[in-house]
Design a protein around this motif. Structure first.
Motif, PDB file in Angstrom:
ATOM      1  N   PRO A 237     -93.401  47.702 -31.408  1.00  0.00           N
ATOM      2  CA  PRO A 237     -93.302  47.450 -33.002  1.00  0.00           C
ATOM      3  C   PRO A 237     -94.348  48.385 -33.607  1.00  0.00           C
ATOM      4  O   PRO A 237     -94.993  48.954 -33.004  1.00  0.00           O
ATOM      5  CB  PRO A 237     -94.160  46.108 -33.099  1.00  0.00           C
ATOM      6  CG  PRO A 237     -94.977  45.844 -31.588  1.00  0.00           C
ATOM      7  CD  PRO A 237     -94.101  46.834 -30.635  1.00  0.00           C
ATOM      8  N   PRO A 238     -93.677  48.639 -35.083  1.00  0.00           N
ATOM      9  CA  PRO A 238     -92.841  48.434 -35.752  1.00  0.00           C
ATOM     10  C   PRO A 238     -91.483  48.854 -35.741  1.00  0.00           C
ATOM     11  O   PRO A 238     -90.518  48.569 -36.402  1.00  0.00           O
ATOM     12  CB  PRO A 238     -93.526  48.710 -37.134  1.00  0.00           C
ATOM     13  CG  PRO A 238     -93.928  49.944 -37.039  1.00  0.00           C
ATOM     14  CD  PRO A 238     -94.580  49.912 -35.440  1.00  0.00           C
ATOM     15  N   TYR A 239     -91.243  50.055 -34.761  1.00  0.00           N
ATOM     16  CA  TYR A 239     -90.049  50.623 -34.461  1.00  0.00           C
ATOM     17  C   TYR A 239     -88.771  49.874 -34.527  1.00  0.00           C
ATOM     18  O   TYR A 239     -87.879  49.953 -34.998  1.00  0.00           O
ATOM     19  CB  TYR A 239     -90.270  51.747 -33.691  1.00  0.00           C
ATOM     20  CG  TYR A 239     -91.546  52.774 -34.057  1.00  0.00           C
ATOM     21  CD1 TYR A 239     -91.496  53.448 -34.829  1.00  0.00           C
ATOM     22  CD2 TYR A 239     -92.468  52.537 -33.208  1.00  0.00           C
ATOM     23  CE1 TYR A 239     -92.645  54.332 -35.140  1.00  0.00           C
ATOM     24  CE2 TYR A 239     -93.797  53.278 -33.226  1.00  0.00           C
ATOM     25  CZ  TYR A 239     -93.796  54.239 -34.366  1.00  0.00           C
ATOM     26  OH  TYR A 239     -95.238  54.697 -34.562  1.00  0.00           O
ATOM     27  N   TYR A 240     -88.879  48.984 -33.349  1.00  0.00           N
ATOM     28  CA  TYR A 240     -87.693  47.965 -32.937  1.00  0.00           C
ATOM     29  C   TYR A 240     -87.106  47.105 -34.436  1.00  0.00           C
ATOM     30  O   TYR A 240     -86.144  46.740 -34.356  1.00  0.00           O
ATOM     31  CB  TYR A 240     -88.072  47.238 -31.765  1.00  0.00           C
ATOM     32  CG  TYR A 240     -88.773  46.016 -31.932  1.00  0.00           C
ATOM     33  CD1 TYR A 240     -88.087  44.838 -32.277  1.00  0.00           C
ATOM     34  CD2 TYR A 240     -90.053  45.960 -31.393  1.00  0.00           C
ATOM     35  CE1 TYR A 240     -88.669  43.783 -32.364  1.00  0.00           C
ATOM     36  CE2 TYR A 240     -90.783  44.783 -31.457  1.00  0.00           C
ATOM     37  CZ  TYR A 240     -90.170  43.751 -32.059  1.00  0.00           C
ATOM     38  OH  TYR A 240     -90.775  42.527 -32.185  1.00  0.00           O
ATOM     39  N   GLN A 241     -88.308  46.967 -34.997  1.00  0.00           N
ATOM     40  CA  GLN A 241     -88.021  45.965 -36.194  1.00  0.00           C
ATOM     41  C   GLN A 241     -87.402  46.753 -37.275  1.00  0.00           C
ATOM     42  O   GLN A 241     -86.871  46.056 -38.150  1.00  0.00           O
ATOM     43  CB  GLN A 241     -89.437  45.313 -36.754  1.00  0.00           C
ATOM     44  CG  GLN A 241     -89.949  44.407 -35.565  1.00  0.00           C
ATOM     45  CD  GLN A 241     -91.516  44.149 -35.822  1.00  0.00           C
ATOM     46  OE1 GLN A 241     -92.306  45.168 -36.293  1.00  0.00           O
ATOM     47  NE2 GLN A 241     -92.119  43.076 -35.540  1.00  0.00           N
ATOM     48  N   MET A 242     -87.474  48.006 -37.337  1.00  0.00           N
ATOM     49  CA  MET A 242     -86.597  48.826 -37.992  1.00  0.00           C
ATOM     50  C   MET A 242     -85.140  49.239 -37.817  1.00  0.00           C
ATOM     51  O   MET A 242     -84.398  49.792 -38.274  1.00  0.00           O
ATOM     52  CB  MET A 242     -87.333  50.020 -38.491  1.00  0.00           C
ATOM     53  CG  MET A 242     -88.886  49.764 -39.190  1.00  0.00           C
ATOM     54  SD  MET A 242     -89.787  51.257 -39.599  1.00  0.00           S
ATOM     55  CE  MET A 242     -89.599  52.317 -38.099  1.00  0.00           C
ATOM     56  N   ALA A 243     -84.846  48.974 -36.542  1.00  0.00           N
ATOM     57  CA  ALA A 243     -83.487  49.494 -35.914  1.00  0.00           C
ATOM     58  C   ALA A 243     -82.489  48.821 -36.760  1.00  0.00           C
ATOM     59  O   ALA A 243     -82.274  47.667 -37.198  1.00  0.00           O
ATOM     60  CB  ALA A 243     -83.538  48.960 -34.346  1.00  0.00           C
ATOM     61  N   ARG A 244     -81.308  49.497 -36.379  1.00  0.00           N
ATOM     62  CA  ARG A 244     -80.117  49.050 -36.987  1.00  0.00           C
ATOM     63  C   ARG A 244     -79.425  47.715 -36.263  1.00  0.00           C
ATOM     64  O   ARG A 244     -79.144  46.608 -36.946  1.00  0.00           O
ATOM     65  CB  ARG A 244     -78.597  50.129 -36.597  1.00  0.00           C
ATOM     66  CG  ARG A 244     -77.405  49.702 -37.249  1.00  0.00           C
ATOM     67  CD  ARG A 244     -77.462  48.920 -38.695  1.00  0.00           C
ATOM     68  NE  ARG A 244     -77.134  50.238 -39.428  1.00  0.00           N
ATOM     69  CZ  ARG A 244     -77.307  50.368 -40.780  1.00  0.00           C
ATOM     70  NH1 ARG A 244     -77.444  49.300 -41.411  1.00  0.00           N
ATOM     71  NH2 ARG A 244     -77.026  51.241 -41.628  1.00  0.00           N
ATOM     72  N   TYR A 245     -79.753  47.585 -34.922  1.00  0.00           N
ATOM     73  CA  TYR A 245     -79.391  46.429 -34.233  1.00  0.00           C
ATOM     74  C   TYR A 245     -80.776  45.947 -33.505  1.00  0.00           C
ATOM     75  O   TYR A 245     -81.569  46.967 -33.170  1.00  0.00           O
ATOM     76  CB  TYR A 245     -78.435  46.673 -33.029  1.00  0.00           C
ATOM     77  CG  TYR A 245     -77.094  46.962 -33.762  1.00  0.00           C
ATOM     78  CD1 TYR A 245     -76.189  45.792 -33.756  1.00  0.00           C
ATOM     79  CD2 TYR A 245     -76.647  48.378 -34.146  1.00  0.00           C
ATOM     80  CE1 TYR A 245     -74.696  46.156 -34.606  1.00  0.00           C
ATOM     81  CE2 TYR A 245     -75.398  48.560 -34.547  1.00  0.00           C
ATOM     82  CZ  TYR A 245     -74.668  47.255 -34.771  1.00  0.00           C
ATOM     83  OH  TYR A 245     -73.324  47.503 -35.241  1.00  0.00           O
TER      84      TYR A 245
END
Length: 254
Positions: A237-245
């Motif tokens: 987090p927070p990168y995966y929370q911004m992902a397209r999927y």
């Protein structure tokens, strides 16, 4: 499955706009990255729910597993059939044309691994679909669930200066193109999962950065460079929370 998009008509667009592009290649590579360790156990029974043109089903079959690929679209299944026949995998892959809900209600088999990728965002009632998948999963089995992240639509439009769209509560597609009719709020999906007999093992993003990069930057770096960047941060987090999927791996306790 309550699908409002004519996938038979859109099959060629999926090939051209997704599977044959870097964004589709990144998606497939990262899913394989997440699933590789889980496929080391031999001769698993796998359900590819909404498996489309069979890219992942054929990859799993090549590793010695038995696959049931269920999809509502005849044209998608035709593409999958051609792939499977070309790769001499007919003895390992069973193709079934059906909605996932109907398949889960009528089927009595259970599976070691269920893959459900880019499907939730195309159904009106994700809770019913997820409950059906849980029933078809063996105790001790795993569910690989990937869904379109509603928050990514807001972020991408904001970065492009489309403030009106970013501020709009109406982020759904109209069913005529590839924008999902029901992009998912991750918190709502996890709330539904929390009511089922499923426990989250891992959370990861699929395309945390690629969709937000300017075209010039995309063209500057190789696919391997981008995959290195994606792989480094995609479970944080927070990168995966911004992902397209969002990609969740869940398991069903024994």
């Amino acid at each position: 499955m309550s699908i409002n998009t004519p996938f038979d008509r859109l099959s060629n667009r999926f090939s051209h706009n997704i599977y044959n592009t870097p964004k589709g290649q990144i998606r497939l590579a990262l899913l394989k990255q997440d699933l590789a360790e889980r496929l080391k156990k031999p001769q698993q029974q796998i359900l590819d729910a909404g498996g489309g043109q069979g890219q992942l089903a054929s990859w799993c079959a090549q590793q010695g597993h038995q696959i049931v690929l269920c999809d509502v679209s005849a044209s998608m299944l035709d593409e999958a059939r051609q792939r499977i026949e070309t790769e001499n995998l007919k003895s390992q892959v069973e193709l079934i044309q059906s909605s996932i809900e109907t398949f889960c209600n009528q089927e009595i088999r259970q599976f070691d691994l269920i893959m459900c990728h880019a499907v939730l965002e195309w159904v009106a009632d994700p809770a019913t679909l997820l409950a059906g998948l849980e029933q078809r999963l063996k105790p001790g089995g795993q569910l690989s669930l990937m869904f379109y992240n509603r928050h990514s639509i807001v972020l991408r439009n904001a970065l492009r200066g489309n403030f009106r769209k970013a501020l709009s509560p109406n982020l759904e597609g109209d069913g005529s193109g590839l924008t999902p009719i029901n992009p998912c709020d991750p918190e709502q999906i996890e709330s539904i999962l929390g009511q089922l007999n499923l426990e989250i093992e891992t959370r990861a993003g699929i395309r945390c950065f690629y969709d937000y990069l300017p075209l010039q930057i995309r063209q500057t770096y190789t696919l391997d460079d981008i995959l290195e960047l994606e792989s480094r941060f995609r479970q944080q987090p927070p990168y995966y929370q911004m992902a397209r999927y969002i990609h969740l791996i869940l398991h069903k306790p024994k």
